[in-house]
Design an enzyme around this catalytic site. Structure first.
Site, PDB file in Angstrom:
ATOM      1  N   GLU A 292      -8.014   5.694  -0.315  1.00  0.00           N
ATOM      2  CA  GLU A 292      -7.231   6.589  -0.364  1.00  0.00           C
ATOM      3  C   GLU A 292      -6.729   7.059  -1.789  1.00  0.00           C
ATOM      4  O   GLU A 292      -5.522   7.472  -1.994  1.00  0.00           O
ATOM      5  CB  GLU A 292      -6.124   6.603   0.332  1.00  0.00           C
TER       6      GLU A 292
ATOM      7  N   GLU B 171     -11.840   3.559  10.575  1.00  0.00           N
ATOM      8  CA  GLU B 171     -10.507   3.486  11.188  1.00  0.00           C
ATOM      9  C   GLU B 171     -10.162   4.370  12.178  1.00  0.00           C
ATOM     10  O   GLU B 171      -9.211   4.732  12.570  1.00  0.00           O
ATOM     11  CB  GLU B 171      -9.488   3.668  10.058  1.00  0.00           C
TER      12      GLU B 171
HETATM   13  O1  G3I Z   1       3.927  -8.687  10.121  1.00  0.00           O
HETATM   14  C1  G3I Z   1       5.415  -8.424   9.847  1.00  0.00           C
HETATM   15  C2  G3I Z   1       6.377  -8.951  10.784  1.00  0.00           C
HETATM   16  O2  G3I Z   1       6.364 -10.239  10.493  1.00  0.00           O
HETATM   17  C3  G3I Z   1       7.578  -8.194  10.187  1.00  0.00           C
HETATM   18  O3  G3I Z   1       8.693  -8.676  11.169  1.00  0.00           O
HETATM   19  C4  G3I Z   1       7.592  -6.424  10.496  1.00  0.00           C
HETATM   20  C5  G3I Z   1       8.851  -5.693  10.195  1.00  0.00           C
HETATM   21  O4  G3I Z   1       8.425  -4.523   9.745  1.00  0.00           O
HETATM   22  O5  G3I Z   1       6.490  -6.157   9.571  1.00  0.00           O
HETATM   23  C6  G3I Z   1       5.327  -6.497   9.963  1.00  0.00           C
HETATM   24  O6  G3I Z   1       4.312  -5.974   8.938  1.00  0.00           O
HETATM   25  C7  G3I Z   1       4.026  -4.897   9.275  1.00  0.00           C
HETATM   26  C8  G3I Z   1       2.366  -5.064   9.273  1.00  0.00           C
HETATM   27  O7  G3I Z   1       1.856  -3.709   9.265  1.00  0.00           O
HETATM   28  C9  G3I Z   1       1.801  -5.632  10.555  1.00  0.00           C
HETATM   29  O8  G3I Z   1       2.261  -4.950  11.574  1.00  0.00           O
HETATM   30  C10 G3I Z   1       4.333  -3.924   7.964  1.00  0.00           C
HETATM   31  O9  G3I Z   1       5.615  -3.849   7.973  1.00  0.00           O
HETATM   32  C11 G3I Z   1       3.632  -2.662   7.957  1.00  0.00           C
HETATM   33  O10 G3I Z   1       3.892  -1.962   6.875  1.00  0.00           O
HETATM   34  C12 G3I Z   1       2.203  -2.922   8.113  1.00  0.00           C
HETATM   35  O11 G3I Z   1       1.690  -1.615   8.563  1.00  0.00           O
HETATM   36  C13 G3I Z   1       0.246  -1.457   8.271  1.00  0.00           C
HETATM   37  C14 G3I Z   1      -0.062  -0.479   7.054  1.00  0.00           C
HETATM   38  O12 G3I Z   1      -1.577  -0.119   7.094  1.00  0.00           O
HETATM   39  C15 G3I Z   1       0.505  -0.689   5.829  1.00  0.00           C
HETATM   40  O13 G3I Z   1      -0.343  -1.923   5.224  1.00  0.00           O
HETATM   41  C16 G3I Z   1      -0.410  -1.151   9.489  1.00  0.00           C
HETATM   42  O14 G3I Z   1      -0.399  -2.385  10.435  1.00  0.00           O
HETATM   43  C17 G3I Z   1      -2.079  -0.946   9.231  1.00  0.00           C
HETATM   44  O15 G3I Z   1      -2.513  -0.485  10.514  1.00  0.00           O
HETATM   45  C18 G3I Z   1      -2.065   0.313   8.238  1.00  0.00           C
HETATM   46  O16 G3I Z   1      -3.572   0.530   8.188  1.00  0.00           O
HETATM   47  C19 G3I Z   1      -3.768   1.736   7.202  1.00  0.00           C
HETATM   48  C20 G3I Z   1      -5.061   1.232   6.490  1.00  0.00           C
HETATM   49  O17 G3I Z   1      -4.942   0.175   5.664  1.00  0.00           O
HETATM   50  C21 G3I Z   1      -5.488   2.473   5.370  1.00  0.00           C
HETATM   51  N1  G3I Z   1      -5.669   3.734   6.400  1.00  0.00           N
HETATM   52  C22 G3I Z   1      -4.414   3.807   7.095  1.00  0.00           C
HETATM   53  C23 G3I Z   1      -4.036   2.798   8.166  1.00  0.00           C
HETATM   54  C24 G3I Z   1      -3.107   3.289   9.005  1.00  0.00           C
HETATM   55  O18 G3I Z   1      -1.862   3.303   8.263  1.00  0.00           O
END
Ligand code: G3I
Length: 378
Positions: free
Chosen positions: A169, A275
Site C-alpha cells: 500500500e 486479499e
Molecule cells: O490478536 C489480538 C488480540 O489478542 C487482542 O485481544 C485484540 C484486541 O484488539 O487484537 C488482536 O489483534 C488484532 C489482529 O488483527 C488479529 O485479529 C489487531 O488488533 C488488529 O489490528 C489486526 O488487524 C489486522 C490488520 O490487517 C492490521 O494489521 C487484520 O487482522 C488483518 O486482516 C488486516 O490485513 C490487512 C492487510 O495486511 C493489508 N491489506 C488490508 C487488510 C485488511 O485490513
C-alpha cells in the site's frame, strides 16, 4: 516420421496431462468424500495456486483448518509476518508465530506467501527514532535499519516463503500525489521502496518479490501504482510482480480488474490476487473515520442477505473467469478461509458481513458454485 519437439508441442502435452490429472483428481475427491465439494485447488490445478490468509491461531479452529487443508495450496500470513510482530524491538526478532505457520504449511505441502516486510500501518516506532536535525545522518540510520530488518527476515525464511509482499500500500489515495504519505516516505522519500526490494533480493535470489496494493481495479489508483512500478523497473529494481488485493463489494463491475491485470502483463510482470473478498457493504468514505457513518448491519436470514449472496456469487464467478483468462495470474488468495474468520466482521464496524466463498460452518456458498462453473473455462 518423428515429430519435431517444439516448445509449443511440449506445452500442449503438459496441458493435456494437466487436465487429465485434474479430472482424475476431481473424480477421486468426489468418490472419497461424496458429501464434500471438489477442492478449489483441484479446480484450478492447471491455472493458479489457491490461497487463504490465516494466522496460526485461526488454525486451531476446525472449520478454518479443514478449509485450508482441503482447498488451499498457498497460505498467506494474515498478520504474523508483519514487522510489529516479528520486529517489535530493534535487533530482536520474534519468529515464533511465523515459524509455526510455516511449519504447518510445510507439513501439508502448502506454499507460503510472506506478507509483508514494509507497511505504513503497524510499523514499529524504533525504525524512525533519531536526530532529524542532521538529515543525511538520519536518512542513513533509517535506511540501515530498514535494510537490516528486510535482510534478516528474508534470510530467516529463505527457501520457506516463495513470495514476499515487499512493500504494501505505497501508492497514494489522493489525486495529484503518487506516493502515500507515511513514516517511511517522510524518512526516506520514495527510495525506501527500492532499498527494501534490493535488500530482499540480496537475501534470497530465488524468492518472488511483489508490490501489493488495493484499488488497482480503479483507474486513478491503478495509474499511481503503475507510475511507481514503472519507475522501479526503469531503475532496474528487482520486482517480479504486482499483488492486487481486491477487497471488493457488490455491485462492482469487474472489468477494471481485467484492465489492471493486462496493464501489469504489458510490463512483463506477474500478477497475483492477494486479499480477495466481497463485502455486503459499499460504505461512504466517512465510515472509515466515523463508524456511525457506516451502513447498518443487514439482518441474518433477511431477503437483503439472500440478494447479497446472489450478487456476490455473480461477482466471484466473473472474477475467476477473468483470472483464468490471464496466464500471468499465478495465485488467487482470499483474505480468510470461511466467513467465520473474516476481518470484515469487525472492520470498519462490527456487523454481519459474509464476504468469502465458504460459510461460517465451512459449507460452500453460492459463490463456490459460480467459481466452479468458471473453472471449466480455466
Ligand atoms: O490478536 C489480538 C488480540 O489478542 C487482542 O485481544 C485484540 C484486541 O484488539 O487484537 C488482536 O489483534 C488484532 C489482529 O488483527 C488479529 O485479529 C489487531 O488488533 C488488529 O489490528 C489486526 O488487524 C489486522 C490488520 O490487517 C492490521 O494489521 C487484520 O487482522 C488483518 O486482516 C488486516 O490485513 C490487512 C492487510 O495486511 C493489508 N491489506 C488490508 C487488510 C485488511 O485490513
Amino acid at each position: 516420421m518423428r515429430q519435431k519437439v517444439t516448445r509449443r508441442t511440449l506445452l500442449a502435452a503438459a496441458a493435456l496431462l494437466c487436465s487429465a490429472g485434474r479430472s482424475t483428481l476431481a473424480a477421486a475427491a468426489q468418490r472419497g468424500r461424496p458429501a464434500t465439494v471438489t477442492p478449489l485447488k483441484t479446480l484450478f490445478a492447471c491455472r493458479f495456486k489457491i490461497g487463504m490468509a490465516v494466522d496460526p491461531n485461526d488454525l486451531r479452529d476446525e472449520v478454518t483448518r479443514d478449509l485450508v487443508l482441503r482447498h488451499a495450496n498457498s497460505v498467506t500470513a494474515e498478520n504474523v509476518l508483519k514487522p510489529h510482530i516479528i520486529g517489535a524491538r530493534e535487533g530482536v526478532y520474534d519468529f515464533a508465530r511465523g515459524d509455526a505457520l510455516v511449519a504447518f504449511c510445510r507439513r501439508h505441502a502448502i506454499a507460503v506467501r510472506g506478507h509483508t516486510l514494509v507497511w505504513h500501518q503497524n510499523a514499529p516506532d524504533w525504525f524512525f527514532r533519531g536526530d532529524r536535525s542532521d538529515p543525511v545522518a538520519y536518512r542513513a540510520l533509517v535506511r540501515r535499519r530498514l535494510e537490516r530488518y528486510v535482510t534478516d527476515v528474508v534470510t530467516h525464511y529463505r527457501g520457506k516463503v516463495y513470495v514476499w509482499d515487499v512493500v504494501n500500500e505505497v501508492a497514494s489515495l489522493k489525486d495529484g500525489e503518487v506516493y502515500r504519505d507515511s513514516p517511511w516516505y517522510r524518512a526516506l522519500g520514495p527510495d525506501f521502496i527500492e532499498y527494501a526490494f534490493r535488500a530482499a533480493r540480496a537475501a534470497d535470489p530465488d524468492v518472488l518479490l511483489f508490490i501489493n496494493d488495493f484499488g488497482t481495479e480503479e483507474p486513478a489508483k491503478r495509474q499511481r501504482l503503475l507510475t511507481i512500478v514503472k519507475s522501479l523497473l526503469a531503475k532496474g529494481v528487482p520486482l517480479d510482480g504486482v499483488g492486487h488485493q481486491l477487497h471488493m463489494t457488490t455491485p462492482t463491475d469487474p472489468d477494471g480488474v481485467d484492465t489492471a491485470l493486462t496493464a501489469v502483463e504489458a510490463l512483463g510482470l506477474k500478477n497475483q490476487i492477494t486479499e480477495l473478498d466481497v463485502s455486503f457493504y459499499k460504505d461512504p468514505q466517512s465510515c472509515y473515520t466515523d463508524a456511525a457513518q457506516c451502513l447498518p448491519s443487514l439482518r441474518r436470514g433477511s431477503q437483503e442477505v439472500g440478494d447479497q449472496l446472489g450478487a456476490q456469487a455473480l461477482l466471484y464467478g466473473r472474477l475467476y473467469r477473468i483470472f483464468s483468462r490471464h496466464p500471468s495470474v499465478q495465485a488467487v488468495t482470499t483474505w480468510g478461509a470461511g466467513d467465520n474468520g473474516s476481518w470484515l466482521s469487525t472492520f470498519p464496524t462490527r456487523r454481519l458481513d459474509l464476504p468469502l466463498i465458504f460459510d461460517e460452518t465451512g459449507l460452500p456458498k453460492p459463490a463456490y458454485e459460480a467459481i466452479r462453473a468458471a473453472s471449466s473455462t480455466a
